[in-house]
Structures are given as structure tokens and as C-alpha cells.
Design an enzyme around this catalytic site. Structure first.
Site, PDB file in Angstrom:
ATOM      1  N   ASP A   1       0.834  -1.200   0.000  1.00 13.12           N
ATOM      2  CA  ASP A   1       0.000   0.000   0.000  1.00 13.12           C
ATOM      3  C   ASP A   1       0.867   1.248   0.000  1.00 13.12           C
ATOM      4  O   ASP A   1       2.001   1.218   0.511  1.00 13.12           O
ATOM      5  CB  ASP A   1      -0.911   0.016   1.230  1.00 13.12           C
TER       6      ASP A   1
ATOM      7  N   TYR B   1       6.546  -8.201   8.794  1.00 13.41           N
ATOM      8  CA  TYR B   1       6.168  -6.796   8.940  1.00 13.41           C
ATOM      9  C   TYR B   1       6.328  -6.349  10.389  1.00 13.41           C
ATOM     10  O   TYR B   1       6.164  -7.154  11.311  1.00 13.41           O
ATOM     11  CB  TYR B   1       4.693  -6.579   8.559  1.00 13.41           C
TER      12      TYR B   1
ATOM     13  N   ASP C   1      -6.652   1.386   7.819  1.00 15.82           N
ATOM     14  CA  ASP C   1      -5.389   2.014   8.224  1.00 15.82           C
ATOM     15  C   ASP C   1      -5.648   3.492   8.515  1.00 15.82           C
ATOM     16  O   ASP C   1      -6.795   3.949   8.485  1.00 15.82           O
ATOM     17  CB  ASP C   1      -4.289   1.812   7.174  1.00 15.82           C
TER      18      ASP C   1
ATOM     19  N   ARG D   1      -3.440  -5.026   7.672  1.00 13.07           N
ATOM     20  CA  ARG D   1      -4.467  -4.078   8.109  1.00 13.07           C
ATOM     21  C   ARG D   1      -5.622  -4.810   8.790  1.00 13.07           C
ATOM     22  O   ARG D   1      -6.135  -4.386   9.821  1.00 13.07           O
ATOM     23  CB  ARG D   1      -5.040  -3.331   6.895  1.00 13.07           C
TER      24      ARG D   1
END
Length: 305
Positions: A38, A66, A80, A179
Site C-alpha cells: 500500500d 512486517y 489504516d 491491516r
């Protein structure tokens, strides 16, 4: 110019933007990324150059790591911090470290996940975010993902306040929406939530330490040292099983020949494997023949001659 560039993706650019920029810097059309990030997300984005574009799908499927942050107190349309607030609820509970770690632990292993409306997953030939921008809610396909490790990075003993944020590290399979994991954490704790920060720190065997910035690439092009920044196809595919072959057989592999099946019983169990010549160069990716079990066939031929 053939190989894989490990880009440190900056915030504000889509993965496609990064590909476009690399094409321009390297003056080559054969460029492809290995998994969408993203725009707000930074970190490891392997970019395939030249012949390496043939192996994009084998890098896309690699395990990803992540580091991110969950904020409890409100949820958003995009899950988000870039989206509009959907639900808001002041946090009146105090959570212990053990409570949060228990939630993360419960989310390891195999999970079912519904992709967010603001995502590139296609439904009836149209991307979900296209429906979302039109205000249309559609039924989304449930995905099975795998969480290999989920740990709390915050060392506080207790978490309290009207909004609570804490950092985490997750190692997960292809197709995982981090997310959505942030939203799931909030649901488990009884509050609306969203992902307030995310960085990809690893993709397969590559990490932030392997990354180069756009500035690094620009400088390397000027100094004619760009090849030194590229990781070879062999290095990029190091996670796949290998079958070393003779030079005689190598000539057949270069021509995409269907061959008698390997006698290696372990290799037979693999979905695909690399055909490596005596010099250690990867010539092709092979797989068991789908209908003729005594044969193996090429999936991708990578040799240049």
C-alpha cells in the site's frame, strides 16, 4: 541487466509507481514488482529486472515479515490511518501485556481472513477498491492465510488511555492483509481499531539490510555500478529445491525439453524445483508432469542461450 533489486519503498508511492520509476532510472521496460505494498507502507519491495521478471511469481509467494502498530479507539474505511473514521469508542479498559500477547498467540497458525473493501482483490472482474470508491459493498471471498509468528514489540506492562497503540512484528504467508489483522486484534479486545503504521521488514530471504533507495539507484547508474546492486536469479531463488544436471542434459533443458522424472524421491514431492548446471547457474524451473508421472516438464526456461 538481469537480477533482483531490493528496493526500500518510501511512503506515498504505490508498488506500480516504484516500477515506473525504476524503469525510468534504468532505462529498461522489463521491470516487475513481487507483491503489492500500500502507498503508506514502507520497506522491502523486491523488483525484478530483465530475465528476472520471469521469476516474479516465485518471489511473490515468499513469506513476508512486517513491523506495525495497532491503535485501539477507532476504525476506518481502509483499516489504516488514511481512511475515514467509521466507528469510534473511547478505551475505558486497561490491558495487561499478557492479555495482548494472548490475543496475538491466538492468531498464529492457519486463519480465515476476509480482504478489506479497499484492496486490489478482484470480484467479478473488478477490484474491490473500485466498488468501495462507488460506495458499493460486495461479498468478499474468504482467504486462508498462515501466521507463522506474531509478537508484541512494546515492553510496557500495562496499556491504558482513551486510545491505545502498541507495536508488533508478524511473519505471515502470501495474501495476508496486515491491516485486517489489526482490526481483528481490536475485535478480540472489544474495541474498534486500525493499523496506524506498517513497514515490511522482510520478503523471503531479503531484509531491510539488503535494500537500496531510489537515491542509491540513481547514484549507481551515474557511477555505472548498478549491476553491483542486483541480486542474481540464483540468489533470489535460493529458497527453492535444486537438481544439478550434466552439461549434456543442460542443453536439452535450455530448449525446454520434457525429461524423464528425477529419481530423487524428496524432489518428487516438491511442486517445482530448479535445474542447475555444473557452474551453478539456474537454467529453468521444472515440475512433475501433470498427467505423465514418469516425466517432468519445464515451467519457466531462464537460460539465455
Amino acid at each position: 541487466m538481469d537480477g533482483v533489486l531490493i528496493l526500500h519503498k518510501p511512503a506515498g508511492l504505490t508498488s506500480h509507481d516504484c516500477v515506473f520509476k525504476v524503469r525510468k532510472l534504468l532505462r529498461t521496460k522489463k521491470v516487475g514488482h513481487t507483491g503489492t505494498l500500500d502507498p503508506d507502507v514502507t520497506g522491502v519491495l523486491p523488483i525484478c529486472i530483465g530475465r528476472a521478471t520471469k521469476i516474479v511469481e516465485y518471489l511473490t509467494g515468499a513469506t513476508k515479515t512486517y513491523e506495525g502498530e495497532v491503535t485501539l479507539g477507532f476504525s476506518t474505511t481502509t483499516e489504516d490511518s488514511s481512511g475515514e473514521v467509521v466507528e469510534e469508542k473511547k478505551v475505558v479498559d486497561s490491558f495487561s501485556r499478557a492479555q495482548i500477547e494472548e490475543v496475538l498467540s491466538s492468531m498464529t497458525g492457519e486463519l480465515q481472513q476476509v480482504p478489506p473493501m479497499y484492496s486490489a482483490v478482484k470480484v467479478k472482474g473488478k477490484k474491490l477498491y473500485e466498488y468501495a470508491r462507488q460506495g458499493i459493498e460486495v461479498e468478499r471471498p474468504v482467504r486462508t492465510i498462515h501466521i507463522y509468528n506474531f509478537e508484541l514489540l512494546d515492553d510496557r506492562a500495562a496499556f491504558e488511555g482513551e486510545q491505545i497503540s502498541f507495536k508488533f512484528r508478524v511473519t505471515c504467508s502470501k495474501g495476508t492483509y496486515v491491516r485486517t489483522l489489526a482490526v481483528m486484534i481490536g475485535e478480540a479486545l472489544g474495541y474498534p481499531s486500525h493499523m496506524s503504521y506498517l513497514q515490511r521488514t522482510g520478503s523471503g530471504q531479503f531484509s531491510l539490510e539488503d535494500c537500496v533507495t531510489f537515491e542509491d539507484i540513481e547514484r549507481a547508474v551515474e557511477e555505472e555500478t548498478i549491476n553491483e546492486k542486483l541480486h542474481s536469479i540464483e540468489e533470489a531463488l535460493n529458497h527453492l529445491p535444486k537438481l544439478q544436471i550434466s552439461d549434456t542434459l543442460a542443453e536439452k533443458v535450455k530448449n525446454g525439453a520434457v525429461l524423464p522424472c528425477t529419481e530423487d524421491e524428496e524432489l518428487k514431492k516438491e511442486p517445482f524445483f530448479l535445474m542447475i548446471n555444473s557452474a551453478g547457474k539456474c537454467l529453468a524451473i521444472y515440475a512433475q508432469h501433470p498427467t505423465k508421472k514418469h516425466l517432468m516438464k519445464p515451467v519457466k526456461v531462464l537460460a539465455i542461450d
